[in-house]
Write an enzyme that holds these catalytic residues in place. Structure first.
Site: not given
Ligand SMILES: NC(=O)c1ccc[n+]([C@@H]2O[C@H](COP(=O)([O-])OP(=O)(O)OC[C@H]3O[C@@H](n4cnc5c(N)ncnc54)[C@H](OP(=O)(O)O)[C@@H]3O)[C@@H](O)[C@H]2O)c1
Length: 328
Positions: A16, A129, A169-170, A173, A254
């Site tokens: 970033f 998150k 999430n980008v 990434s 997961r």
């Protein structure tokens, strides 16, 4: 708004930080950008990469756990972008004390140093998150978000305000699903494993994240959380976009993974307003009569939530293929 300003980015050598630095140097005329991070080698690489802007850049070795060093670095700084974090879910799970020291104590230090050093705006980066967290990384970022929102009370009637930008999430990434699938494809794999066929994600580019941070710098009054309106995609569609016709064995979700990325919860909806390209979750408290956020958007209906699973905008396989071409 960024012209002639001095901006410090904690974690400025990260994905970033580099994208933000490049964007600001090519779109504005800042007085100075200060990169604040620990590893001298990453700073050395960034200095080389940004050689042509060397008059505008300063590199400070420092840890967000060290409040005195932060205060030294903040001399003459107008704006702080707080991007430094430990952010790998398994690493935070295995080293909880370290995650707490960087993500929570680090946030407390940034707030304290900003209050003492005459800074006028702080934007802290959050993550999906942090919303209904199911792992320690998310838990530490939730606490960090709360600290930055509450910090507006300490700022009192001064001009200093703290706000948050949240994204997921980008695309592309490190550690995310795109490089994971690409690695399988590069090694000749013919099938792409899917943890759960129902799984969805938002698609956001780093540049969109940077633009939202600049919007927050320009518009925040204190305590707001800015969230981009972005399209969703199904992980199965991503697999078909990357390896058309491939087999997709379902391997099971997961630990610590969610089916959908959540950005706004139904609880948040009470103070969430919708704008053309983003949502803003406003604080539930009034921190200062001088800097009261005045929503101009449309209040979302009660019970509203915004997640990659209930989005109204979806990417097709073909659209994903077009977006993949634009990634590095
Ligand atoms: N990447 C994503 O997909 C994503 C999604 C949502 C939100 N975010 C949030 O966005 C922010 C930036 O993420 P990113 O992807 O740029 O991360 P990144 O590429 O891993 O970079 C992290 C940066 O923080 C620095 N850092 C780590 N610990 C530090 C400490 N104790 N003191 C000072 N600097 C420290 C690192 O440099 P040194 O190691 O040299 O100190 C590096 O410059 C994070 O807050 C993250 O939670 C990221």
């Amino acid at each position: 708004m960024l012209n002639n300003k001095t901006i410090l980015i904690t974690g400025g050598t990260g994905s970033f930080g580099k994208c933000f630095t490049k964007y600001v140097l090519t779109h504005y005329e800042p007085k100075k950008i200060i990169i604040y991070s620990r590893d001298e080698f990453k700073q050395f690489l960034m200095q080389n990469e940004f050689k042509e802007y060397k008059d505008k850049l300063r590199f400070f070795i420092g840890d967000v756990r060290d409040v005195e060093r932060l205060k030294r670095a903040l001399n003459g700084v107008d704006y702080i972008i707080h991007a430094a974090a430990l952010k790998q879910v398994p690493a935070c799970e295995y080293n909880p004390n370290e995650a707490i020291k960087t993500n929570i104590h680090g946030a407390m230090n940034v707030i304290e140093a900003a209050l003492d050093c005459g800074v006028s705006k702080v934007v802290a980066l959050s993550t999906d998150k942090a919303v209904n967290p199911v792992n320690l990384y998310g838990g530490t970022k939730l606490v960090s978000d709360k600290l930055f929102i509450a910090a507006n009370a300490y700022a009192g009637e001064s001009d200093l305000n703290f706000s948050i930008v949240r994204y997921g999430n980008v695309a592309g990434s490190r550690g995310s699903v795109i490089p994971f699938f690409q690695n399988i494809i590069d090694n000749g794999g013919k099938e792409l494993p899917i943890t759960d066929y129902r799984m969805t994600r938002f698609w956001i580019s780093l540049t969109q994240g940077v633009e939202l941070v600049i919007k927050a710098l320009a518009e925040a009054k204190g305590g707001e959380t800015f969230i981009s309106k972005i399209p969703s995609f199904k992980i199965t569609d991503l697999a078909q976009a990357m390896l058309p016709g491939c087999q997709m064995p379902e391997v099971g979700i997961r630990e610590g993974e969610k089916l959908h990325e959540i950005m706004v919860t139904t609880e948040d909806s009470m103070t969430t307003y919708e704008y053309d390209k983003h949502f803003i979750v406003y604080p539930q408290m009034v921190f200062s009569t001088k800097r009261m956020p005045q929503p101009t958007g449309k209040k979302v209906p009660e019970g509203f939530s915004y997640s990659s699973g209930n989005n109204t905008e979806w990417l097709t396989v073909e659209q994903i293929q077009e977006l993949l071409k634009k990634l590095d």
